[in-house]
Design an enzyme around this catalytic site. Structure first.
Site, PDB file in Angstrom:
ATOM      1  N   LYS A 137      -9.401  -7.218  -4.947  1.00  0.00           N
ATOM      2  CA  LYS A 137      -8.619  -7.698  -6.093  1.00  0.00           C
ATOM      3  C   LYS A 137      -7.385  -6.799  -6.192  1.00  0.00           C
ATOM      4  CE  LYS A 137      -8.262  -6.485 -10.124  1.00  0.00           C
ATOM      5  NZ  LYS A 137      -6.776  -6.543 -10.125  1.00  0.00           N
TER       6      LYS A 137
ATOM      7  N   GLU B 117     -10.375   6.800  -6.986  1.00  0.00           N
ATOM      8  CA  GLU B 117      -9.152   7.601  -6.823  1.00  0.00           C
ATOM      9  C   GLU B 117      -8.363   7.435  -8.113  1.00  0.00           C
ATOM     10  OE1 GLU B 117      -8.641   9.565  -4.463  1.00  0.00           O
ATOM     11  OE2 GLU B 117     -10.081   8.862  -2.987  1.00  0.00           O
TER      12      GLU B 117
ATOM     13  N   GLU C 196      -0.159  11.740 -17.658  1.00  0.00           N
ATOM     14  CA  GLU C 196       0.664  11.436 -16.488  1.00  0.00           C
ATOM     15  C   GLU C 196       1.866  10.618 -16.949  1.00  0.00           C
ATOM     16  OE1 GLU C 196      -2.045   9.431 -13.836  1.00  0.00           O
ATOM     17  OE2 GLU C 196      -0.976  10.179 -12.102  1.00  0.00           O
TER      18      GLU C 196
ATOM     19  N   CYS D 207       0.362   9.038  -7.988  1.00  0.00           N
ATOM     20  CA  CYS D 207      -0.653   9.899  -8.622  1.00  0.00           C
ATOM     21  C   CYS D 207      -0.481  11.353  -8.216  1.00  0.00           C
ATOM     22  CB  CYS D 207      -2.049   9.477  -8.194  1.00  0.00           C
ATOM     23  SG  CYS D 207      -2.359   7.767  -8.442  1.00  0.00           S
TER      24      CYS D 207
HETATM   25  C1  SIN Z   1      -1.037   7.507  -4.906  1.00  0.00           C
HETATM   26  O1  SIN Z   1      -0.226   8.048  -5.571  1.00  0.00           O
HETATM   27  O2  SIN Z   1      -1.946   6.833  -5.409  1.00  0.00           O
HETATM   28  C2  SIN Z   1      -0.997   7.581  -3.389  1.00  0.00           C
HETATM   29  C3  SIN Z   1      -0.002   8.547  -2.900  1.00  0.00           C
HETATM   30  C4  SIN Z   1      -0.072   8.762  -1.413  1.00  0.00           C
HETATM   31  O3  SIN Z   1      -0.908   8.203  -0.708  1.00  0.00           O
HETATM   32  O4  SIN Z   1       0.748   9.540  -0.929  1.00  0.00           O
END
Ligand code: SIN
Length: 487
Positions: A185, A261, A390, A295
């Site tokens: 998804k 993640e 964040e 992230c």
């Molecule tokens: C992410 O920010 O979720 C992935 C970043 C990356 O793979 O470099």
């Protein structure tokens, strides 16, 4: 920065695939949802909106296909993955343009993401041939002990909008290499890359039911069906900590294997002995990649007081030189944020910091549509939103420190632990600090450490498990222990 008339966007090609992909066939649905271009909000596509019935059907196909795919030879799986890798690279330009249109990632950066995405497929095409168990010595002469590695079963994967291609292949390629089947998804903002990727998988010879894509506007009904289905043996999710925690609880009732993640809040520590020019270039690369919507991008920049002024002066020059504009222009470095909600969050973080006494050295304002100007803040202090949540935007808050122990305490004083960065020329300090940081990923003089063959993932509220490398493959394998009495 000016926006072109929308008619220029209308001249672009229609996305090749907008229907759901279920059981090896394209499927129209009764309703559709819109994907809009963050550049000018023009319509990119109307995409199939699947619901519970399609999710149930996809689960049946995934289970049926698993019976065959899990027994397909490693060489055959590897060959199909390798052809998928070639096909993705052959469509780099098309996938990058789609990405620029569905989420606003500048097209040159998007081309980089397509190569990164293909890199996971290449790596797992190779690793598919290296899945093997072990023999274990026995204390008894009449016994032989060994392990088999078996695919966990059909997988439900949920991917985010910020990497519309790479987060798909980072999950799907190891799952397929392990012998699992996958129902994906994609994020509602960015289903178009996922649909083209499954199209290319089919063209590469991927059998029906091995990889299915269920776009939908409301993920809840589809997720409910697939998470409650005990035949789906694994859930893998990339997204916010809040949603990840909810999914963790829901997956408990069918005891699924989990990979999560989740969010981060990366400290970027520039020590007094750092190479300042290199640190400036890398913090800019880390912070402003994808307009700060990753992230792992630097969220807090701690600069030693001895080099603070020199760092800030050079960093400002770098930030002022960033080219903001149309994501389809190959020279653009910063595109729009994905949508109005993303912009509102950035605005609220900067306003809150400003109200608390932070100084805006550059930027600090919207610049039309969902654009936010690349921003540098100093005078940032504990208690400000920008240090606690964040931001997911192009805002660089700079803090100072004088002592290694003090900065390590500050860096670790958050509930998340995905990526951290240290700039130093002292090898002893590099080891000491990387070992003391409670983070899954540490970049030493490296602002962009992620690569397909290395483990990616966090500790604490940043999630569970690792993607990439052999770690990412083992997330899709169960260990079976066999003890044989040979008489
Ligand atoms: C992410 O920010 O979720 C992935 C970043 C990356 O793979 O470099």
């Amino acid at each position: 920065m000016t926006q072109p008339p929308t008619s220029q966007r209308h001249a672009l090609a229609e996305p090749a695939r907008t229907q759901a992909f279920i059981g090896g066939a394209w499927r129209a649905t009764a309703s559709t949802f819109e994907v809009r271009d963050p550049w000018d909000r023009s319509l990119v596509a109307r995409v199939a909106d699947v619901g519970e019935a399609e999710a149930r059907e996809a689960a049946d196909h995934a289970v049926t296909a698993f019976a065959t795919w899990s027994r397909t030879s490693a060489w055959e799986k590897s060959a199909i993955l390798r052809r998928w890798f070639d096909a993705i690279l052959a469509h780099e330009g098309e996938l990058a343009e789609l990405m620029a249109r569905e989420m606003g990632k500048p097209v040159t950066e998007a081309r980089g993401e397509v190569k990164y995405a293909a890199g996971f497929v290449e790596y797992y095409a190779e690793e598919a041939k290296r899945i093997h168990g072990e023999t274990i010595p026995s204390q008894f002469a009449h016994k032989r002990l060994h392990t088999n590695l078996k695919p966990v079963g059909p997988v439900y994967a949920i991917t985010p909008w910020n990497f519309p291609a790479a987060m798909v292949t980072r999950k799907v390629a190891p799952a397929l290499a392990a012998g699992c089947t996958v129902i994906l998804k994609p994020a509602e903002a960015t289903p178009l890359n996922a649909l083209r990727l499954v199209d290319l998988w089919q063209q590469a010879g991927g059998p029906p039911g091995t990889f299915q894509v269920l776009p939908c506007l409301d993920p809840v009904p589809v997720s409910r069906v697939l998470i409650n289905d005990a035949r789906i043996r694994k859930l893998t999710f990339t997204g916010s900590t809040e949603v990840g925690m909810r999914l963790y609880g829901q997956a408990a009732t069918t005891m699924k294997r989990l990979s999560l993640e989740l969010g981060g809040h990366a400290p970027f520590i520039v020590c007094a002995d750092a190479d300042i020019d290199a640190a400036v270039a890398q913090v800019a690369a880390s912070k402003f990649r994808n307009a700060g919507q990753t992230c792992v991008c630097a969220n807090r920049i701690y600069v030693h007081s001895d080099v603070h002024d020199a760092f800030v002066a050079r960093f400002l020059l770098a930030v002022e030189g960033l080219r903001v504009g149309d994501p389809l222009d190959p020279a653009t470095q910063i595109g729009p944020l994905v949508n109005g909600d993303a912009l509102d969050k950035v605005v609220s973080h900067v306003d809150d910091a400003r109200a608390g006494g932070a100084k805006v050295l550059v930027g600090g304002a919207t610049s039309g549509g969902s654009f936010y100007a690349p921003t540098v803040l100093t005078g940032v202090r504990g208690g400000m939103k920008i240090l606690e949540e964040e931001t997911f935007g192009p805002v660089a808050p700079i803090l100072t420190f004088t002592d290694e122990a003090e900065v390590l305490r500050a860096a670790n004083n958050v509930p998340v632990g995905l990526a951290a960065y240290v700039w130093t020329r002292d090898l002893g300090r590099a080891y000491r600090m990387s070992e003391a940081l409670d983070y899954g990923i540490v970049g030493i003089n490296d602002g962009v450490p992620a690569t397909p063959q290395a483990p990616f993932g966090g500790v604490k509220n940043s999630g569970l498990g690792r993607e990439g490398g052999h770690w990412g493959l083992h997330e899709f394998l169960d260990v079976q222990y066999v003890s044989t009495v040979i008489g």
